[in-house]
Design an enzyme around this catalytic site. Sequence first.
Site, short mmCIF file in Angstrom:
data_model
loop_
_atom_site.label_atom_id
_atom_site.label_comp_id
_atom_site.label_asym_id
_atom_site.label_seq_id
_atom_site.Cartn_x
_atom_site.Cartn_y
_atom_site.Cartn_z
N ASP A 1 -3.36 4.31 -2.21
CA ASP A 1 -4.10 4.77 -1.31
C ASP A 1 -4.00 6.32 -1.60
O ASP A 1 -3.47 7.13 -0.44
CB ASP A 1 -3.74 4.72 0.10
CG ASP A 1 -4.95 4.60 1.29
OD1 ASP A 1 -5.65 4.41 0.42
OD2 ASP A 1 -4.48 4.22 2.40
N THR B 1 -11.72 6.90 10.29
CA THR B 1 -12.40 6.79 11.88
C THR B 1 -11.96 7.77 12.78
O THR B 1 -12.02 8.67 13.53
CB THR B 1 -11.18 6.31 12.05
OG1 THR B 1 -10.15 5.53 11.32
CG2 THR B 1 -11.80 4.69 11.96
N LYS C 1 -7.30 8.13 -2.01
CA LYS C 1 -8.39 8.74 -1.35
C LYS C 1 -9.08 9.49 -2.82
O LYS C 1 -8.91 10.87 -2.53
CB LYS C 1 -8.16 9.08 -0.30
CG LYS C 1 -7.77 7.63 0.56
CD LYS C 1 -8.17 8.29 1.99
CE LYS C 1 -7.96 6.83 3.12
NZ LYS C 1 -6.61 6.79 3.55
N ASP D 1 -13.47 14.69 -6.62
CA ASP D 1 -12.86 15.46 -7.37
C ASP D 1 -13.95 14.96 -8.00
O ASP D 1 -15.28 14.40 -8.04
CB ASP D 1 -12.06 15.67 -7.83
CG ASP D 1 -11.20 16.42 -8.13
OD1 ASP D 1 -12.12 17.39 -8.26
OD2 ASP D 1 -10.50 16.82 -8.09
N ARG E 1 2.77 0.14 10.64
CA ARG E 1 4.39 0.06 11.41
C ARG E 1 4.34 -1.89 12.20
O ARG E 1 6.10 -1.61 12.45
CB ARG E 1 4.29 0.29 12.69
CG ARG E 1 4.12 2.35 12.37
CD ARG E 1 3.46 3.12 12.98
NE ARG E 1 2.15 3.05 12.83
CZ ARG E 1 1.05 3.91 13.42
NH1 ARG E 1 1.71 5.04 13.82
NH2 ARG E 1 0.00 3.63 13.17
N LYS F 1 1.14 -1.07 0.00
CA LYS F 1 0.02 0.55 -0.39
C LYS F 1 0.74 1.29 0.00
O LYS F 1 2.04 1.13 0.83
CB LYS F 1 -1.10 0.09 1.18
CG LYS F 1 -2.32 1.28 1.64
CD LYS F 1 -2.53 1.46 1.81
CE LYS F 1 -2.93 1.46 3.50
NZ LYS F 1 -3.05 2.94 3.21
O1 C5P Z 1 0.73 1.12 10.86
P1 C5P Z 1 -0.63 1.16 10.98
O2 C5P Z 1 -0.61 -0.34 10.80
O3 C5P Z 1 -1.16 1.82 11.69
O4 C5P Z 1 -0.74 1.48 8.98
C1 C5P Z 1 -2.22 1.09 8.92
C2 C5P Z 1 -2.40 2.35 8.21
O5 C5P Z 1 -4.11 2.38 7.17
C3 C5P Z 1 -1.93 3.47 7.21
O6 C5P Z 1 -0.72 3.62 6.34
C4 C5P Z 1 -3.11 4.55 7.56
O7 C5P Z 1 -3.10 5.30 6.95
C5 C5P Z 1 -4.27 3.75 7.23
N1 C5P Z 1 -5.54 3.94 7.66
C6 C5P Z 1 -5.87 3.33 8.94
N2 C5P Z 1 -6.80 3.65 9.59
C7 C5P Z 1 -7.99 4.25 8.82
C8 C5P Z 1 -7.49 4.03 7.17
C9 C5P Z 1 -6.63 4.40 7.08
O8 C5P Z 1 -5.02 3.11 9.84
N3 C5P Z 1 -9.07 4.14 9.03
#
Ligand code: C5P
Length: 228
Positions: free
Chosen positions: A59, A116, A61, A64, A206, A32
């Site tokens: 990603d 979220t 999003k 427009d 992460r 992603k």
């Molecule tokens: O590092 P982590 O596992 O938290 O990454 C989650 C990914 O999903 C990030 O790229 C974040 O921007 C994305 N994301 C999120 N929560 C959402 C939508 C997207 O954590 N509601």
Amino acid sequence: MKPQLALALDVKNSKEAFDILNQIEGERLIIKIGYQLFIKEGSAFVKKVKDMGFRIFLDLKLHDIPNTVYNGVKSAVEIGADYLTIHTLGGKEMMEKAVEAKRGSDMKLLGVTILTSHSEDYLKYLGTRYSLDQLALKLAKTAVSLGIDGIVSSPFEVRKLKEEIEIDFISVTPGIRFSKTDDDQKRAATPEFAVKEGADILVIGRPIIKAENKKELIKEIYKILQNA
Ligand code: C5P
């Protein structure tokens, strides 16, 4: 669909990205790529990642006017994206044009509903009588009915979405953790939970990026997904 894993490659530049990708080459993974990397490194970077054998999840999003989104989706298809996110709040016509633009390709469009990060204040801002859950469900239902292939949601919303939406769709869930952590994912779920609820693609960033042995962790996650 067997559950899949998408690595959220949230790093600053292609050097950091390839440091990670070289460690996990050969793994069956979706990568992603978000704004941070895409705006900086562009389609040449996407091509290199694709040439390494990874599938690409852009990603971006998109949100427009319909014609602009149509052209954006066409470009995503051209550069070899396998998944692309768009905002369902962009409206019916925008989603219709997005679906039209990817017709004939294998690229999947994933709809984002209510981020979220939003709370009830956002509903006041929009001036809607819906609750956050109701609005997210309405947007997801509409998106899938228009041909959007998947919906991004929290693992805690998947079951309801799958029950309420009659057409089959790909459920994509970020917010996955293996144990309680003190980072910014306030309501995180385990991979087992997400899969049991019906998630098809788990987005994990992460925990993998920070892992000493990334390949080993990815293999472990796939084992969990297979057995869940
Ligand atoms: O590092 P982590 O596992 O938290 O990454 C989650 C990914 O999903 C990030 O790229 C974040 O921007 C994305 N994301 C999120 N929560 C959402 C939508 C997207 O954590 N509601």
